[in-house]
Design an enzyme around this catalytic site. Structure first.
Site, PDB file in Angstrom:
ATOM      1  N   ASN A  81       0.803  -1.218   0.000  1.00 49.40           N
ATOM      2  CA  ASN A  81       0.000   0.000   0.000  1.00 49.40           C
ATOM      3  C   ASN A  81       0.840   1.274   0.000  1.00 49.40           C
ATOM      4  O   ASN A  81       0.391   2.308  -0.471  1.00 49.40           O
ATOM      5  CB  ASN A  81      -0.914  -0.001   1.229  1.00 49.40           C
ATOM      6  CG  ASN A  81      -1.545   1.351   1.468  1.00 49.40           C
ATOM      7  OD1 ASN A  81      -2.428   1.793   0.736  1.00 49.40           O
ATOM      8  ND2 ASN A  81      -1.079   2.051   2.497  1.00 49.40           N
ATOM      9  N   TYR A 147       3.692  10.246 -11.390  1.00 50.82           N
ATOM     10  CA  TYR A 147       2.795   9.476 -10.520  1.00 50.82           C
ATOM     11  C   TYR A 147       2.006   8.463 -11.341  1.00 50.82           C
ATOM     12  O   TYR A 147       1.951   7.270 -10.993  1.00 50.82           O
ATOM     13  CB  TYR A 147       1.835  10.401  -9.770  1.00 50.82           C
ATOM     14  CG  TYR A 147       0.802   9.627  -8.984  1.00 50.82           C
ATOM     15  CD1 TYR A 147       1.168   8.899  -7.859  1.00 50.82           C
ATOM     16  CD2 TYR A 147      -0.535   9.582  -9.381  1.00 50.82           C
ATOM     17  CE1 TYR A 147       0.238   8.154  -7.148  1.00 50.82           C
ATOM     18  CE2 TYR A 147      -1.468   8.851  -8.680  1.00 50.82           C
ATOM     19  CZ  TYR A 147      -1.083   8.134  -7.565  1.00 50.82           C
ATOM     20  OH  TYR A 147      -2.008   7.390  -6.865  1.00 50.82           O
TER      21      TYR A 147
END
Length: 250
Positions: A81, A147
């Site tokens: 995560n 990103y």
């Protein structure tokens, strides 16, 4: 079940840890902010074991996996995560340091953790690797540059892991959320500017960290012959955009 979660001090990771402890699993929660992990440990009790970890360290990730498996037993599931977005400017004005941080965390950290935990899962012929991707890895948007590219890596890496694991009972999934509120994601992206971050969600009902945790819980409940390759999640207020076209006035 023993579940290792990275980036568990806040947001998705914290919500996933809370849900999986509620489900009866033992959670090994990692993050750089040990104080936040200790707070979570006090809240959830002995079923959550906290470890300070920066996933960008190749040596530290490998050492942690060895420590858990030697001291607590096999890691049944890894939830990769830990990740972040920094900045929303165009590529030509972006910070190379911020690009490095995103690559080191979102790609290298995920790869280091997977490389450390996967061999024992394969040897036991059971386990899960659940990667947190993003719709940004599929749908480009202005300012998404590095990103989005890191999350495209997460998607493709997950599918290639599945190709390597065909015939094994080690399952791999990429969860790819869209607009998700109630976390530190946008505050981090905008360098701590909470007001600017709040405008991202103004007038919307985004999905939440609890929705992501519910999805992880469901994946871990599935029978051993079922693998969920990719889950793309968006709130009903969001959809992919049409192509952007710049038109001249002449």
């Amino acid at each position: 079940m023993n579940v290792l979660i990275t980036g568990a001090s806040a947001g998705f990771g914290r919500a996933i840890a809370e849900r999986l402890v509620h489900d009866g699993h033992t959670v090994f929660a990692t993050a750089r902010r040990k104080d936040k992990l200790d707070e979570l440990s006090r809240q959830l009790g002995a079923k959550l074991v906290a470890f300070e970890l920066d996933v960008r360290s190749r040596e530290a990730t490998a050492a942690l996996v060895r420590e858990i498996e030697n001291g607590h037993g096999p890691i049944d599931a890894l939830v990769n995560n830990a990740g972040l977005a920094l900045g929303l400017g165009p590529a030509q004005t972006s910070s190379l340091d911020e690009w490095d941080t995103m690559i080191d965390t979102n790609i290298k950290g995920l790869v280091y953790m997977t490389h450390a935990a996967l061999p024992a899962m394969v040897e036991r012929d059971r386990g899960w690797v659940i990667n947190l991707g993003s719709v940004a890895g599929t749908y480009p948007y202005p300012g998404g540059n590095v990103y989005g590219a890191t999350k495209a890596f997460v998607h493709q890496f997950t599918l290639n892991l599945k190709a390597d694991l065909v015939g094994k009972h080690v399952r791999v999934t990429s969860i790819e959320p869209g607009l998700c509120g109630g976390t530190e994601f946008s505050v981090t992206r905008f360098g701590g500017d909470e007001q600017k971050a709040a405008t991202v969600y103004q007038g919307t009902q985004p999905i939440t960290a609890a929705d992501i945790a519910e999805t992880v819980s469901w994946i871990l409940s599935l029978p051993s012959h079922v693998n969920i390759n990719t889950i793309e999640m968006m709130p009903t207020c969001q959809a992919p955009n049409a192509f952007a076209i710049a038109r001249s006035s002449t």
